[in-house]
Design an enzyme around this catalytic site. Structure first.
Site, mmCIF file in Angstrom:
data_model
loop_
_atom_site.group_PDB
_atom_site.id
_atom_site.type_symbol
_atom_site.label_atom_id
_atom_site.label_comp_id
_atom_site.label_asym_id
_atom_site.label_seq_id
_atom_site.Cartn_x
_atom_site.Cartn_y
_atom_site.Cartn_z
ATOM 1 N N HIS A 50 45.368 49.497 37.278
ATOM 2 C CA HIS A 50 45.235 50.157 35.978
ATOM 3 C C HIS A 50 46.448 51.024 35.652
ATOM 4 C CE1 HIS A 50 41.160 48.802 35.292
ATOM 5 N NE2 HIS A 50 40.757 49.293 36.446
ATOM 6 N N ARG A 75 46.637 49.718 45.896
ATOM 7 C CA ARG A 75 45.605 48.868 45.296
ATOM 8 C C ARG A 75 46.297 47.789 44.486
ATOM 9 N NH1 ARG A 75 40.592 50.776 41.498
ATOM 10 N NH2 ARG A 75 42.257 51.272 40.025
ATOM 11 N N ASP A 89 54.964 42.478 51.945
ATOM 12 C CA ASP A 89 56.389 42.371 52.263
ATOM 13 C C ASP A 89 57.184 43.594 51.824
ATOM 14 O OD1 ASP A 89 56.143 39.975 53.562
ATOM 15 O OD2 ASP A 89 56.956 38.740 51.948
ATOM 16 N N GLU A 154 32.402 47.143 43.081
ATOM 17 C CA GLU A 154 32.407 47.753 41.757
ATOM 18 C C GLU A 154 31.360 47.184 40.813
ATOM 19 O OE1 GLU A 154 36.501 48.874 40.338
ATOM 20 O OE2 GLU A 154 37.024 47.117 41.549
ATOM 21 N N ASP A 180 33.381 51.130 37.194
ATOM 22 C CA ASP A 180 33.003 49.754 36.879
ATOM 23 C C ASP A 180 31.562 49.476 37.277
ATOM 24 O OD1 ASP A 180 35.186 48.129 35.644
ATOM 25 O OD2 ASP A 180 36.311 48.948 37.316
#
Length: 267
Positions: A50, A75, A89, A154, A180
């Protein structure tokens, strides 16, 4: 030359004598990430779901946080194999994947963070910060030790499957997202609605019964404390952008009134 990586969030949780409190970094600013990391917070969530974070800004924030004891968790925007590979990576050792609703989905995510034959993570450690460009001894053989995976429940389906999700080998913990979850339960924007709170606590019970740590997002101090009392091992108690917004609003309200209406400021 040999390089030693820092302990994972899984390790931090296992060794911590108390729950770990964290702060969300949504600004995509390495400067802000460094300020937050130096605050004394236990962990920092770098958000790609977000927030306006891409690979370059995520890398810069990981580098900024590295100088401090706080543990960074990234996240990812979605549980995609390629997105996960790229963030790993970059040197992210701790991942949080949103919107996980089933054990089968969790199993696929575990495969995404593991190298073959146990997984499908693409091999590029010689080119990547993850292994510090092959300066971490035996990184390819020992990568599981350097990576922790947390999944986010969620929605109602995720709560119903919480026990099975938490039991998946390779899932190191579960984070519950009340925002959520509230939307899933038909009470959008009401994170402390009794139905939402009850669902969060059901997820807590299921995850803890599986022997895994459980966390939650709770910006209200009283709500955070109630979830800690209910067994949360890690919590997010604020976000950089929210702290800035509320702090700016408080100053504006205090000093922004018209002449004679506000508090006089002397310099």
């Amino acid at each position: 030359m040999s390089f030693r990586l820092t302990p994972t969030f899984r390790d931090r949780l296992a060794e911590a004598p108390r729950p770990l409190a964290g702060i969300w970094v949504c600004s995509a600013s390495p400067l802000v990430a460094e300020i937050v990391a130096g605050s004394g917070t236990d962990w920092v969530l770098i958000d790609q779901e977000h927030s306006p974070n891409g690979l370059e800004s995520t890398l810069a924030q990981l580098q900024a946080i590295a100088a401090y004891p706080a543990t960074p968790v990234v996240r990812v925007p979605v549980g995609d194999v390629v997105a996960i590979k790229q963030v790993l990576d970059l040197g992210a050792q701790n991942l949080l994947v949103p919107m996980v609703s089933s054990a089968a989905q969790a199993e696929e995510l575990v495969r995404a963070v593991r190298y073959p034959p146990r997984g499908v993570r693409g091999v590029g450690s010689a080119l990547a910060r993850s292994a510090r460009w092959n300066r971490v001894d035996d990184y390819l053989l020992d990568a599981d030790r350097h990576v922790s995976l947390f999944v986010q429940i969620e929605n109602a389906a995720g709560v119903a499957a919480a026990a099975e999700i938490a039991a998946v080998d390779g899932v190191d913990g579960v984070f519950v997202g009340p925002s959520d979850l509230a939307a899933s339960l038909g009470v959008l924007g009401q994170q402390t609605h009794p139905d939402v709170t009850a669902a969060v606590l059901r997820a807590f019970e299921a995850v803890r019964a599986a022997g895994k740590p459980v966390g939650v997002n709770a910006f209200d101090p009283d709500v955070a404390r109630s979830y800690l009392d209910a067994g949360a091992s890690f919590v997010l108690v604020g976000a950089d952008v929210a702290l800035l917004a509320r702090g700016a609003e408080a100053l504006a309200a205090r000093f922004g009134a018209g002449p004679g209406e506000g508090e006089r400021v002397s310099y």
